[in-house]
Design a protein around this motif. Sequence first.
Motif, mmCIF file in Angstrom:
data_model
loop_
_atom_site.group_PDB
_atom_site.id
_atom_site.type_symbol
_atom_site.label_atom_id
_atom_site.label_comp_id
_atom_site.label_asym_id
_atom_site.label_seq_id
_atom_site.Cartn_x
_atom_site.Cartn_y
_atom_site.Cartn_z
ATOM 1 N N HIS A 1 -8.296 2.619 -3.241
ATOM 2 C CA HIS A 1 -8.879 1.525 -4.028
ATOM 3 C C HIS A 1 -8.431 0.180 -3.435
ATOM 4 O O HIS A 1 -9.243 -0.694 -3.174
ATOM 5 C CB HIS A 1 -8.472 1.656 -5.489
ATOM 6 C CG HIS A 1 -8.992 0.543 -6.357
ATOM 7 N ND1 HIS A 1 -10.302 0.121 -6.326
ATOM 8 C CD2 HIS A 1 -8.369 -0.246 -7.273
ATOM 9 C CE1 HIS A 1 -10.468 -0.873 -7.186
ATOM 10 N NE2 HIS A 1 -9.313 -1.121 -7.761
ATOM 11 N N HIS A 2 -7.149 0.024 -3.215
ATOM 12 C CA HIS A 2 -6.663 -1.242 -2.654
ATOM 13 C C HIS A 2 -6.724 -1.195 -1.127
ATOM 14 O O HIS A 2 -6.256 -0.236 -0.522
ATOM 15 C CB HIS A 2 -5.231 -1.505 -3.112
ATOM 16 C CG HIS A 2 -5.136 -1.792 -4.584
ATOM 17 N ND1 HIS A 2 -4.151 -1.295 -5.389
ATOM 18 C CD2 HIS A 2 -5.951 -2.519 -5.392
ATOM 19 C CE1 HIS A 2 -4.351 -1.719 -6.637
ATOM 20 N NE2 HIS A 2 -5.448 -2.452 -6.661
ATOM 21 N N HIS B 1 -12.702 -1.740 -3.213
ATOM 22 C CA HIS B 1 -11.865 -2.514 -4.138
ATOM 23 C C HIS B 1 -12.720 -3.167 -5.218
ATOM 24 O O HIS B 1 -13.146 -2.482 -6.156
ATOM 25 C CB HIS B 1 -11.046 -3.522 -3.310
ATOM 26 C CG HIS B 1 -10.006 -4.242 -4.085
ATOM 27 N ND1 HIS B 1 -9.635 -5.530 -3.810
ATOM 28 C CD2 HIS B 1 -9.275 -3.847 -5.144
ATOM 29 C CE1 HIS B 1 -8.696 -5.898 -4.676
ATOM 30 N NE2 HIS B 1 -8.461 -4.894 -5.483
ATOM 31 N N HIS C 1 -0.527 -3.303 -13.102
ATOM 32 C CA HIS C 1 -1.667 -3.101 -12.204
ATOM 33 C C HIS C 1 -1.865 -1.617 -11.886
ATOM 34 O O HIS C 1 -2.944 -1.163 -11.523
ATOM 35 C CB HIS C 1 -1.366 -3.893 -10.921
ATOM 36 C CG HIS C 1 -2.557 -4.233 -10.110
ATOM 37 N ND1 HIS C 1 -2.756 -5.467 -9.553
ATOM 38 C CD2 HIS C 1 -3.614 -3.490 -9.720
ATOM 39 C CE1 HIS C 1 -3.892 -5.464 -8.863
ATOM 40 N NE2 HIS C 1 -4.427 -4.280 -8.945
ATOM 41 N N GLY D 1 -6.208 -4.521 -12.901
ATOM 42 C CA GLY D 1 -5.651 -5.455 -11.917
ATOM 43 C C GLY D 1 -5.494 -6.840 -12.490
ATOM 44 O O GLY D 1 -5.289 -7.019 -13.684
ATOM 45 N N GLU E 1 -4.529 1.365 -12.682
ATOM 46 C CA GLU E 1 -5.719 1.685 -11.867
ATOM 47 C C GLU E 1 -5.559 2.997 -11.103
ATOM 48 O O GLU E 1 -6.498 3.439 -10.430
ATOM 49 C CB GLU E 1 -6.001 0.553 -10.878
ATOM 50 C CG GLU E 1 -6.465 -0.721 -11.536
ATOM 51 C CD GLU E 1 -6.820 -1.777 -10.506
ATOM 52 O OE1 GLU E 1 -7.676 -2.607 -10.789
ATOM 53 O OE2 GLU E 1 -6.248 -1.758 -9.399
HETATM 54 ZN ZN LIG Z 1 -6.253 -3.452 -8.296
#
Ligand SMILES: [Zn+2]
Length: 376
Positions: free
Chosen positions: A66-67, A101, A333, A291, A336
Amino acid sequence: MTPTVAQFIQRFEQFAPQWLAMKGDPVGMQLGSTQQSIHRVLVTLDVRPEVVEEAIAKQVDFIFAHHPAVFRPARNLVTDNPQNAMYAKLLANHIAVYAAHTNLDMAAGGMNDWLADQLQLRDVTLLQPQHFQTKFKLVIFVPTTHEEAVRQALTQAKIGQIGAYQGTSFGINGTGYFTPEVTANPYLGQPGQAEAAAETRLEVILDQTQIDQALDLIHKVHPYEEPVYDLYPLARETGPAYGIGRIGRPHTEMTVQDYAHFVRQAFQIDGLRLVTQNPTELVKRVAVIGGDGGKFYPAVLAQGANVFVTGDVYYHTAHDMLASGLSVMDPGHHVEQIVKARLVPLFENWAQAEDWQGVQFIPSQLSTDPFSFVTD
Ligand SMILES: [Zn+2]
């Protein structure tokens, strides 16, 4: 067939296209080659050195994160730096890395819908529309003999949907003129000779997310070496709206204080930060952004929510939120990480639908939360 990274990405980006990402967000391919086949895919929130070790141990050839792994541009590739050493390790082990993202945050059925679902929110809608999908008109010039085949391929791919009508298209017959050059390998006619062919002008309407798929189909079904088509954005027709946040009703009547406990349990975390002047007030509407969503708090107020769940809230922003009367819950965060449990079944469904053989999707078993709580 075993998919390549590129084939996997093509399918993924029908769900969360890169144009949905916020400006400057380095989404997409991060490391390695799009041409390599994938057999074992590790799904992770973050790409950290320990996750790379896990990937190597599990003989993974593709990491879906994701990041973005490469979030800040590397100024050099000296491997004394742990971040660079991690890139080197990924490349040396032929592990490709792709990141989705803010496009995944925005996607319908993506990150923020999962978070809203985890909070059991009801009647969930967008917090605010940030993008509207553009509609397009695709005009294809196809030999009349192949008109039906092209039309059917598009209809089967659900291209040409208008309201409650599927398989909509328009065709008009005419003549196409061309002269193949000597280097051409024409389906019709001879190099050097002017040709006139019976062709149909076939028109369909499609969503922005369907363009790549439609062009792919045309190249497969259309008999010409160089299929001719036009693609026009439509000025007045927009497709679905996209936005990063979600808003909805709480699943049950609760005070702000109790809701904070509920949020902690829903995300199975050790603690969360609560910003409130009104702990005993009832929760009316709840907005959620995974986030770092603090800067969206004015939109949350404008939409009539009195509770906002988001991560990475800054001290001074928290003061402004408090003064505004909004109650904010910052669960961190790392909530997620839900991405792992949600994406794996989605990918497995695609594998089945696309007939991908010999590919396995594995959620990372590691926590990549850099924070822990000290409570005594
Ligand atoms: Zn994030």
